[in-house]
Design a protein around this motif. Structure first.
Motif, mmCIF file in Angstrom:
data_model
loop_
_atom_site.group_PDB
_atom_site.id
_atom_site.type_symbol
_atom_site.label_atom_id
_atom_site.label_comp_id
_atom_site.label_asym_id
_atom_site.label_seq_id
_atom_site.Cartn_x
_atom_site.Cartn_y
_atom_site.Cartn_z
ATOM 1 N N LEU A 1 -26.919 -35.277 56.715
ATOM 2 C CA LEU A 1 -25.581 -35.473 56.168
ATOM 3 C C LEU A 1 -25.518 -35.444 54.650
ATOM 4 N N THR A 2 -26.662 -35.443 53.978
ATOM 5 C CA THR A 2 -26.656 -35.481 52.523
ATOM 6 C C THR A 2 -27.481 -34.321 51.966
ATOM 7 N N PRO A 3 -27.371 -34.061 50.657
ATOM 8 C CA PRO A 3 -28.191 -33.011 50.043
ATOM 9 C C PRO A 3 -29.683 -33.307 50.200
ATOM 10 N N PRO A 4 -30.519 -32.277 50.111
ATOM 11 C CA PRO A 4 -31.953 -32.458 50.350
ATOM 12 C C PRO A 4 -32.700 -33.064 49.161
ATOM 13 N N ASP A 5 -32.287 -34.272 48.765
ATOM 14 C CA ASP A 5 -33.058 -35.013 47.769
ATOM 15 C C ASP A 5 -33.243 -36.435 48.285
ATOM 16 N N ILE A 6 -34.355 -37.050 47.940
ATOM 17 C CA ILE A 6 -34.743 -38.324 48.519
ATOM 18 C C ILE A 6 -33.775 -39.443 48.154
ATOM 19 N N PHE A 7 -33.117 -39.347 46.969
ATOM 20 C CA PHE A 7 -32.233 -40.417 46.542
ATOM 21 C C PHE A 7 -31.006 -40.536 47.444
ATOM 22 N N SER A 8 -30.316 -39.404 47.652
ATOM 23 C CA SER A 8 -29.101 -39.458 48.464
ATOM 24 C C SER A 8 -29.410 -39.719 49.935
ATOM 25 N N GLN A 9 -30.554 -39.223 50.429
ATOM 26 C CA GLN A 9 -30.946 -39.520 51.804
ATOM 27 C C GLN A 9 -31.179 -41.016 51.992
ATOM 28 N N THR A 10 -31.861 -41.614 51.031
ATOM 29 C CA THR A 10 -32.126 -43.053 51.100
ATOM 30 C C THR A 10 -30.833 -43.844 50.981
ATOM 31 N N LEU A 11 -29.894 -43.319 50.196
ATOM 32 C CA LEU A 11 -28.625 -44.005 49.977
ATOM 33 C C LEU A 11 -27.828 -44.151 51.269
ATOM 34 N N LEU A 12 -28.005 -43.231 52.201
ATOM 35 C CA LEU A 12 -27.348 -43.351 53.501
ATOM 36 C C LEU A 12 -28.236 -44.049 54.518
ATOM 37 N N ALA A 13 -29.530 -43.760 54.508
ATOM 38 C CA ALA A 13 -30.429 -44.297 55.531
ATOM 39 C C ALA A 13 -30.563 -45.814 55.442
ATOM 40 N N ILE A 14 -30.694 -46.353 54.232
ATOM 41 C CA ILE A 14 -30.889 -47.796 54.091
ATOM 42 C C ILE A 14 -29.667 -48.596 54.553
ATOM 43 N N PRO A 15 -28.420 -48.212 54.179
ATOM 44 C CA PRO A 15 -27.275 -48.939 54.740
ATOM 45 C C PRO A 15 -27.208 -48.874 56.268
ATOM 46 N N MET A 16 -27.540 -47.726 56.853
ATOM 47 C CA MET A 16 -27.538 -47.627 58.310
ATOM 48 C C MET A 16 -28.580 -48.565 58.922
ATOM 49 N N TRP A 17 -29.742 -48.648 58.301
ATOM 50 C CA TRP A 17 -30.788 -49.553 58.783
ATOM 51 C C TRP A 17 -30.333 -51.001 58.662
ATOM 52 N N MET A 18 -29.724 -51.356 57.520
ATOM 53 C CA MET A 18 -29.244 -52.717 57.334
ATOM 54 C C MET A 18 -28.156 -53.071 58.347
ATOM 55 N N ILE B 1 -35.446 -46.624 62.291
ATOM 56 C CA ILE B 1 -35.563 -46.363 60.854
ATOM 57 C C ILE B 1 -35.778 -44.874 60.605
ATOM 58 N N ILE B 2 -36.674 -44.272 61.393
ATOM 59 C CA ILE B 2 -36.909 -42.832 61.256
ATOM 60 C C ILE B 2 -35.622 -42.056 61.555
ATOM 61 N N GLY B 3 -34.900 -42.479 62.593
ATOM 62 C CA GLY B 3 -33.648 -41.819 62.941
ATOM 63 C C GLY B 3 -32.617 -41.931 61.827
ATOM 64 N N CYS B 4 -32.572 -43.074 61.142
ATOM 65 C CA CYS B 4 -31.633 -43.247 60.031
ATOM 66 C C CYS B 4 -31.932 -42.253 58.913
ATOM 67 N N PHE B 5 -33.220 -42.042 58.614
ATOM 68 C CA PHE B 5 -33.573 -41.089 57.555
ATOM 69 C C PHE B 5 -33.315 -39.650 57.998
ATOM 70 N N VAL B 6 -33.462 -39.385 59.293
ATOM 71 C CA VAL B 6 -33.143 -38.051 59.788
ATOM 72 C C VAL B 6 -31.647 -37.773 59.641
ATOM 73 N N VAL B 7 -30.826 -38.760 60.014
ATOM 74 C CA VAL B 7 -29.377 -38.610 59.858
ATOM 75 C C VAL B 7 -29.017 -38.452 58.386
ATOM 76 N N GLY B 8 -29.668 -39.242 57.525
ATOM 77 C CA GLY B 8 -29.428 -39.102 56.093
ATOM 78 C C GLY B 8 -29.805 -37.734 55.571
ATOM 79 N N MET B 9 -30.876 -37.163 56.105
ATOM 80 C CA MET B 9 -31.302 -35.831 55.687
ATOM 81 C C MET B 9 -30.288 -34.771 56.105
#
Length: 266
Positions: free
Chosen positions: A211-228, A201-209
């Motif tokens: 590959l995406t702009p530095p805002d929590i919304f877009s990071q979560t938008l990538l991290a959560i699908p990767m986790w799922m 889960i931590i790795g997914c948010f790191v990858v999201g950080m």
């Protein structure tokens, strides 16, 4: 009835190399046939791919070409990449045709769904990037442009950027296939994957950080699908692990018989 490969006869190395060359030529031919069909639409294809950026350009701003040949070569390069992406099912089919004769029947039963799902997931990752990630990224970049700086993106640089993201998201969406393969081969088991879930889960948010702009919304938008997708991989990996333990007694008995010494003759 033993579970043997359909073609259990050894083939000479030259025959393998000849078949490999034939299948590689088929892959190359498929790419160029698709490219020939798309050649007349190179400009329209680039216009379509550049739409997510152009929608957020300031009023009066346009994309630019800094090299002399960029207006011609950049759409041509994009069309070649699109041809490669479209030809992926053909390429994977040729790979399957090359390795399938050496697989057991139960291996084919799991390999075919993995092959089909890998194609679907790769295209799903690209669609996710185009329709959801690109608008967020380019909206952020347009809003972050310093005052007094005109946002005029070079078409060649834009192509390199979006191709990198397309490939990154396409590969990221292959997580379930990778998890199932790791379990099937025996490199990891499902219990270990569940144990390392917090780190994943931590790795997914790191990858999201990254590959995406530095805002929590877009990071979560990538991290959560990767986790799922990782959780889906664990689910199907557990099913594969159960089938692997109990569904192939014939293969095991065949190995046991081969391991026994021949009975002495009177």
């Amino acid at each position: 009835m033993s579970d043997k490969p359909e073609h259990d006869q050894p083939m000479p190395l030259v025959s393998h190399l000849t078949e490999l060359r034939t299948r590689l030529l088929r892959c190359i031919a498929a790419i160029f046939i698709i490219f020939a069909g798309l050649f007349a639409f190179t400009q329209q294809i680039y216009t379509l791919v550049s739409t997510p950026l152009r929608e957020y350009l300031p009023v009066g701003a346009t994309m630019i070409a800094t090299d002399v040949a960029s207006p011609f070569l950049t759409p041509l390069k994009l069309t070649m990449m699109v041809s490669l992406f479209i030809a992926i099912p053909v390429i994977l089919h040729q790979i399957w045709g090359f390795i399938a004769p050496g697989l057991y029947k139960h291996e084919k039963r799991i390999a075919v769904p993995l092959l089909v799902s890998s194609i679907f997931l790769f295209y799903a990752g690209m669609a996710f990037a185009y329709f959801l990630v690109f608008p967020l990224v380019f909206k952020f970049f347009a809003a972050a442009t310093p005052e007094g700086v005109a946002m005029m993106t070079d078409i060649s640089s834009y192509l390199d950027f979006v191709m990198t993201l397309f490939f990154a998201f396409g590969v990221a969406f292959e997580i379930p296939v990778a998890v199932v393969l790791l379990v099937w081969i025996g490199i990891v088991d499902v219990k270990y994957l569940r144990k390392i879930r917090p780190y994943v889960i931590i790795g997914c948010f790191v990858v999201g950080m990254i590959l995406t702009p530095p805002d929590i919304f877009s990071q979560t938008l990538l991290a959560i699908p990767m986790w799922m997708l990782f959780e889906i991989g664990i689910l199907f990996g557990s099913l594969v692990s159960k089938n692997k333990r109990g569904d192939h007694p014939d293969e095991q008995s065949e190995r046991d018989n081969n391991a026994q010494p021949p009975a002495p003759q009177a």
